[in-house]
Scaffold this active site. Structure first.
Site, PDB file in Angstrom:
ATOM      1  N   HIS A   4       0.809  -1.231   0.000  1.00  0.00           N
ATOM      2  CA  HIS A   4       0.000   0.000   0.000  1.00  0.00           C
ATOM      3  C   HIS A   4       0.838   1.276   0.000  1.00  0.00           C
ATOM      4  CE1 HIS A   4      -3.560  -2.345   0.540  1.00  0.00           C
ATOM      5  NE2 HIS A   4      -3.216  -2.769   1.744  1.00  0.00           N
TER       6      HIS A   4
HETATM    7 ZN   LIG Z   1      -4.044  -7.007   3.299  1.00  0.00          ZN
END
Ligand SMILES: [Zn+2]
Length: 371
Positions: free
Chosen positions: A144
């Site tokens: 992320h």
């Molecule tokens: Zn995850």
């Protein structure tokens, strides 16, 4: 065809990337990510003899260099991140996602994140040098992290940096992400490129962080058709997942014909994960790994999410056992989940949703590859 080719890749030439230095760091207790999972998985691997054999080995990483991290990350972001790693909070850092509940500021975060990144880079280097056919960094998979923003427990995107390293060496890379969350940072890194194809299977962004990864996100410019997203309905179970995986990934990987396959093996899609609503057993992960091995390409694997710690570390040990080609299948039985039998009404709902998704993804992406 794959069977003949697979004889050329000896997956027992396997490297587990780990060092006790990685075990020194702890996210703050308020954060659900347990950075000790890698060391725990390593202990199971050792204790079960899954590291035995002349060609299986453990390799210690060094921290990633600033130059390497800048192949994806913005320099200013890395400066601020280094300050945060000395415990210094700043308004500029807050604008970059630092000091939030998900990405707290803590002493050591920069040292940890750059070492975890170095571990994924080490995996890439071993593969490039032909010194390993499979290299697994369970301390990696921080998918992320964006170019200049921390998010979702991720500060430095080790796996984007590792794929960048492979691509810079002229390799075509297939990135496959089976974490329950969309691999948004890696998608961002390669959205306009066709030398790195990213495929992410994840719980639908309408019901889970980071809220992206829909069927119509397929890349831009030269990269159109080289980003693939498969959003999964809540409750997705083994057979439904495997059907979608086989229908979408296998034709694309075959057609793309990568030099290296990178896998993000987040284990938060397992049933019982406290942060997600998918219902897989680790038999699905084994199916995915074995399917990928059939393409007979070197494999770079990283960890990722997984918030039920015991399930996660057991499944990473299983993944290692499968990837490093252990022949004694019964040993691995101790690590496998009992196959689950979902109720008929759940199956019907998931199947109907997924059927539609498979058709959409195939319609959006397959024509770009003559499929
Ligand atoms: Zn995850």
């Amino acid at each position: 065809m794959n069977r003949i080719a697979s004889e050329k890749v000896d997956f027992a030439r396997a490297a587990l990337i780990h060092s006790p230095d990685l075990d020194k760091y702890h996210y703050p207790p308020s954060c659900p990510l347990d950075s000790q999972r890698a060391g725990k998985a390593r202990r199971i691997i050792k204790e079960m003899g899954l590291q035995d054999g002349p060609q299986r080995r453990e390799v210690a990483p060094l921290p990633a260099t600033r130059d390497a991290m800048e192949t994806f990350h913005d320099g200013r972001y890395l400066d601020i991140l280094a300050q945060a790693g000395r415990g210094r909070w700043s308004a500029e850092g807050q604008g970059m996602g630092l000091g939030t509940e998900d990405c707290p500021v803590w002493v050591g975060l920069y040292d940890y994140a750059s070492l975890a990144c170095g571990a994924s880079l080490k995996a890439a280097e071993l593969i490039l040098a032909g010194e390993a056919s499979v290299a697994f960094n369970p301390s990696g998979g921080y998918h992320h992290a964006h170019r200049s923003e921390a998010a979702g427990f991720c500060y430095i995107n080790d796996v984007a940096v590792a794929c960048m390293h492979l691509a810079r060496a002229g390799k075509r890379v297939l990135y496959l992400d089976v974490d329950a969350h969309h691999g948004d940072g890696v998608q961002e890194a390669f959205y306009d490129r066709k030398d790195v194809m990213t495929i992410s299977f994840h719980q639908d962004g309408r019901t889970l962080f980071p809220g992206t990864g829909f069927e119509d996100e397929i890349g831009i410019g030269e990269g159109v058709g080289y980003t693939v997203n498969v959003p999964l309905p809540m409750g997705t179970y083994d057979q439904a997942y495997i059907k979608a995986f086989d229908a979408i990934s296998l034709p694309l990987i075959g057609k793309f014909d990568p030099d290296v396959i990178a896998m993000e093996l987040g284990m938060d899609a397992l049933a019982g994960d406290p942060l997600t609503q998918l219902e897989l057993t680790n038999n699905t992960h084994e199916h995915v790994i074995r399917s990928v091995m059939a393409f007979a390409k070197p494999i770079l694997a990283v960890g990722g999410g997984g918030y039920h710690v015991e399930n996660t570390v057991r499944s990473w040990a299983l993944a290692w056992g499968v990837m490093s080609n252990h022949r004694e299948d019964s040993t691995l039985d101790r690590l496998r989940d009992i196959p689950a039998a979902p109720q008929a009404n759940l199956r019907a709902r998931v199947n109907a949703d997924l059927h539609e998704t498979i058709e959409k993804v195939q319609a959006n992406v397959f024509p770009h590859h003559g499929l």
